[in-house]
Scaffold this motif. Structure first.
Motif: not given
Length: 282
Positions: A29-30, A32-37
């Motif tokens: 998570r960056l 608060g946002e999810p990081l999928f790649a």
């Protein structure tokens, strides 16, 4: 019949989940946002991240860790297994910190020597004592180091000043005896002039000749001060006795002060003057 997904549903299917949703597929998570790649322009130097699972304070500490971790008998150390694991650790730190590996290399040479001596056959001669185990010196050093290490840990668990507690400090002003300000000679002269003026107001105009003894009035002053803590300056001068008596009494006071038999004190400037004995009568 099969169902065909609408374009709106297709977009929603590829959209990332909301920030508050827990998605196990997300790498991180960056903000608060999810990081999928991982980002394509992300550069991480090879030596930027290092994880040390154990921190050792020296070669003996590392050896003791390898022995205790695998429940080896410290009096019967399997030199082959311990030496192999020790050399693997030394190779790892030598590639990162050559200065730190120098101390460990000396112990590695000692382990290899002990291992070599154990592989050689032991020849016993008649009348000679049994040969000492090559591991004996190493075992002795390990046991002494373990005792010191355990004692240091016990001392570290004790409460320490500055770490676990602080000492309370309270400033208390203490004085064994009250300290009075020094008496100015001018103030003593002014007090004497006041006594002299009041004596003139009540004096009788009689001409007589009287012999007065300073020593006698010194005794009277000492007697008047006995049993009393402080006596006002004016109280020592009797009224109605005439100017000669006042003069002799004042001279007696000065003689007593000169001989350190009485003390003349004043609490503060322009305050009343008091007298007291400078000794404790028997």
């Amino acid at each position: 019949m099969g169902h065909t997904a609408t374009p709106e549903r297709q977009d929603n299917a590829h959209a990332p989940p909301p920030a508050d949703a827990v998605d196990p597929v997300a790498l991180a998570r960056l903000y608060g946002e999810p990081l999928f790649a991982l980002p394509q322009d992300l550069y991480i130097p090879p030596d930027a991240l290092e994880v040390f699972l154990e921190a050792f304070e020296g070669p003996l500490d590392l050896l003791l860790y390898l022995i205790r971790k695998q429940n080896f008998n410290i009096l019967d150390i399997p030199m082959v297994s311990v030496t192999r694991q020790y050399l693997a650790y030394v190779d790892e730190i030598r590639s990162r910190n050559l200065e730190l590996a120098a101390e460990y290399l000396l112990m590695a040479a000692m382990l290899i020597e002990i291992k070599s001596r154990m592989l050689l056959p032991t020849v016993h001669h008649a009348g000679e004592a049994e040969a000492e185990d090559p591991r004996a010196e190493l075992v002795r050093r390990l046991l002494e180091y373990e005792q010191i290490k355990l004692a240091a840990q016990q001392l570290g668990h004790l409460p320490q000043y500055g770490r676990d507690f602080v000492r309370a400090q309270i400033a208390i002003e203490q004085s064994l005896a009250p300290r009075f300000p020094d008496l100015d000679v001018a103030e003593l002269q002014a007090a004497w002039r006041d006594i002299f003026k009041r004596a003139r107001l009540v004096q009788h105009h009689r001409i007589t000749r009287e012999e007065l003894s300073v020593r006698e009035y010194m005794g009277q002053v000492l007697k008047a001060l006995q049993g009393r803590r402080f006596v006002p300056f004016e109280e020592l001068f009797p009224t109605g006795r005439g100017t000669p008596v006042l003069v002799v009494t004042f001279v007696a006071l000065l003689e007593l002060a000169k001989e350190s038999l009485i003390e003349i004190t004043q609490a503060e400037a322009f305050a009343p003057i008091y007298l007291r004995l400078a000794y404790t009568p028997a």
